[in-house]
Scaffold this motif. Sequence first.
Motif, PDB file in Angstrom:
ATOM      1  N   SER A 116       1.030  -1.268   0.033  1.00 55.65           N
ATOM      2  CA  SER A 116       0.144   0.010  -0.011  1.00 55.65           C
ATOM      3  C   SER A 116       0.827   1.067  -0.005  1.00 55.65           C
ATOM      4  O   SER A 116       0.714   1.911  -1.083  1.00 55.65           O
ATOM      5  N   ASN A 117       2.096   1.147   1.054  1.00 54.17           N
ATOM      6  CA  ASN A 117       2.703   2.141   0.898  1.00 54.17           C
ATOM      7  C   ASN A 117       3.433   2.352  -0.392  1.00 54.17           C
ATOM      8  O   ASN A 117       3.487   4.057  -0.949  1.00 54.17           O
TER       9      ASN A 117
ATOM     10  N   HIS B 258       8.787   1.411  -9.070  1.00 48.68           N
ATOM     11  CA  HIS B 258       8.777   0.181  -8.702  1.00 48.68           C
ATOM     12  C   HIS B 258       9.268   0.732  -7.133  1.00 48.68           C
ATOM     13  O   HIS B 258      10.355   1.587  -7.389  1.00 48.68           O
ATOM     14  N   GLY B 259       9.186  -0.232  -6.498  1.00 45.28           N
ATOM     15  CA  GLY B 259      10.162   0.242  -5.223  1.00 45.28           C
ATOM     16  C   GLY B 259      11.871   0.303  -5.672  1.00 45.28           C
ATOM     17  O   GLY B 259      12.613  -0.324  -6.578  1.00 45.28           O
ATOM     18  N   ASP B 260      12.891   0.236  -4.237  1.00 50.10           N
ATOM     19  CA  ASP B 260      13.832   0.437  -4.880  1.00 50.10           C
ATOM     20  C   ASP B 260      15.062  -1.167  -4.656  1.00 50.10           C
ATOM     21  O   ASP B 260      15.915  -0.804  -4.162  1.00 50.10           O
ATOM     22  N   ASP B 261      14.217  -2.436  -4.824  1.00 54.03           N
ATOM     23  CA  ASP B 261      14.209  -3.206  -4.751  1.00 54.03           C
ATOM     24  C   ASP B 261      14.428  -3.621  -6.058  1.00 54.03           C
ATOM     25  O   ASP B 261      14.293  -3.150  -7.441  1.00 54.03           O
TER      26      ASP B 261
ATOM     27  N   ARG C  78      11.296   1.505  -0.171  1.00 55.72           N
ATOM     28  CA  ARG C  78      10.214   0.310  -0.264  1.00 55.72           C
ATOM     29  C   ARG C  78      10.241   0.437   1.020  1.00 55.72           C
ATOM     30  O   ARG C  78      10.782   1.349   2.313  1.00 55.72           O
ATOM     31  N   THR C  79       9.552   0.567   1.994  1.00 54.13           N
ATOM     32  CA  THR C  79       8.967  -0.050   3.676  1.00 54.13           C
ATOM     33  C   THR C  79       9.692  -0.847   4.038  1.00 54.13           C
ATOM     34  O   THR C  79       9.623  -2.268   4.480  1.00 54.13           O
ATOM     35  N   GLN C  80      10.396  -0.027   4.766  1.00 51.03           N
ATOM     36  CA  GLN C  80      11.412  -1.222   6.096  1.00 51.03           C
ATOM     37  C   GLN C  80      10.724  -1.808   6.882  1.00 51.03           C
ATOM     38  O   GLN C  80       9.408  -1.562   7.393  1.00 51.03           O
ATOM     39  N   GLY C  81      10.778  -3.264   7.297  1.00 54.19           N
ATOM     40  CA  GLY C  81      10.201  -4.088   8.308  1.00 54.19           C
ATOM     41  C   GLY C  81       8.825  -4.815   8.103  1.00 54.19           C
ATOM     42  O   GLY C  81       8.028  -5.437   9.587  1.00 54.19           O
TER      43      GLY C  81
ATOM     44  N   GLN D 251      12.426  -5.895  11.126  1.00 57.78           N
ATOM     45  CA  GLN D 251      11.637  -4.908  12.639  1.00 57.78           C
ATOM     46  C   GLN D 251      11.559  -3.812  12.319  1.00 57.78           C
ATOM     47  O   GLN D 251      11.768  -2.883  11.928  1.00 57.78           O
ATOM     48  N   PHE D 252       9.683  -3.680  12.049  1.00 54.48           N
ATOM     49  CA  PHE D 252       8.930  -2.469  11.807  1.00 54.48           C
ATOM     50  C   PHE D 252       8.785  -1.582  12.919  1.00 54.48           C
ATOM     51  O   PHE D 252       8.595  -2.254  13.958  1.00 54.48           O
ATOM     52  N   LEU D 253       9.282  -0.360  12.097  1.00 55.32           N
ATOM     53  CA  LEU D 253       9.163   0.496  13.604  1.00 55.32           C
ATOM     54  C   LEU D 253       8.162   1.686  12.980  1.00 55.32           C
ATOM     55  O   LEU D 253       8.386   1.841  11.957  1.00 55.32           O
ATOM     56  N   GLN D 254       8.072   1.505  14.330  1.00 58.41           N
ATOM     57  CA  GLN D 254       6.756   2.446  14.535  1.00 58.41           C
ATOM     58  C   GLN D 254       6.719   3.757  14.393  1.00 58.41           C
ATOM     59  O   GLN D 254       7.142   4.494  15.777  1.00 58.41           O
ATOM     60  N   THR D 255       6.360   4.689  13.670  1.00 56.50           N
ATOM     61  CA  THR D 255       6.630   5.995  14.100  1.00 56.50           C
ATOM     62  C   THR D 255       4.745   6.411  13.582  1.00 56.50           C
ATOM     63  O   THR D 255       4.196   6.194  12.448  1.00 56.50           O
TER      64      THR D 255
END
Length: 367
Positions: free
Chosen positions: A39-40, A112-115, A140-143, A192-196
């Motif tokens: 989604s991001n 596209h994402g940076d992968d 790309r969304t980390q975590g 791990q996903f960082l909650q912000t």
Amino acid sequence: MIRNGHGATRGAEPPGPGGRRAVRVWCDGCYDMVHYGHSNQLRQARAMGDYLIVGVHTDEEISKHKGPPVFTQEERYKMVRAIKWVDEVVPAAPYVTTLETLDKYSCDFCVHGDDITLTVDGRDTYEEVKQAGRYRECRRTQGVSTTDLVGRMLLVTKAHHSCEEMSSEYREYADSFGKCPGGRNPWTGVSQFLQTSQKIIQFASGKEPQPGETVIYVAGAFDLFHIGHVDFLEKVHGLAERPYVIAGLHFDQEVNHYKGKNYPIMNLHERTLSVLACRYVSEVVIGAPYSVTAELLDHFKEPKRRGIFCQIDSGNDLTTDLIVQRIIKNRLEYEARNQKKEAKELAFLEARRRQEVPPERESDCDF
């Protein structure tokens, strides 16, 4: 409470600012086990233009290039349509993105994402559009990754509920799941996903209920946000001409209390982002009570006593438990899929490294 936006209905393509021609953006992918990382990516892509078209690959194409998908193509088509930043979905999109595809749908460029995404024979699927200058990249969304979610399902660990340090068992999984003999690349693995708060702000719009809108409250775990949830929320959204749907998400401890094992698979913050991305939801209550209290419903209402409670049959029997069963049943296939994917990516990285290293330095590396 987090208010959602970007409209729950899709209409004609809007003109660009100042009446200019709308910038049409193309994205494509497998979108298997759709999560907030997908989604991001689509949120970022939509922000680069005015109209977002998303191509989704068939089961056959995914099996050929990557391995068997968890969800069917029809399930994946509907999941992508439910993401609020998507204006149009193209089923059976080709696995390799070409200029012909962009021109067919009048798209200015693809995102596209940076992968990296590779074909079965190790070619970059975006090579042609990159060379033509019609390629853009988003972060790309980390975590979050499908690999990580599969790991949570296969191992009965609750570390993802509290972001506590990974257990030794889970760390061993993280280091070995799908790992090919050649090592590990930057894109495949578990983090791990960082909650912000910033991420929540990016997903929400802050739109309040307007006069004439019908406020509808639903609540649940909404874990591994899937097509069963989408079908339910779509029916809820159809209950009123101008609906304002509020989704209450239970705390992780509450969900674990009534579901047991290591549920929820996604923690509260992750589930919040997944639900906020749905076009049928206007607002989210983070950490909603299991019982709908008078206090909550005066904020919205104790339903049964007031005669405003109703049950909605989504018409879809898919549950989080059934998704976990799919994963467990096909564990070896998914591990093999990850190994094959990572081996291709590592070979691609090595080939690119050799192109970038001058011949004299290449020989130095051999000693």
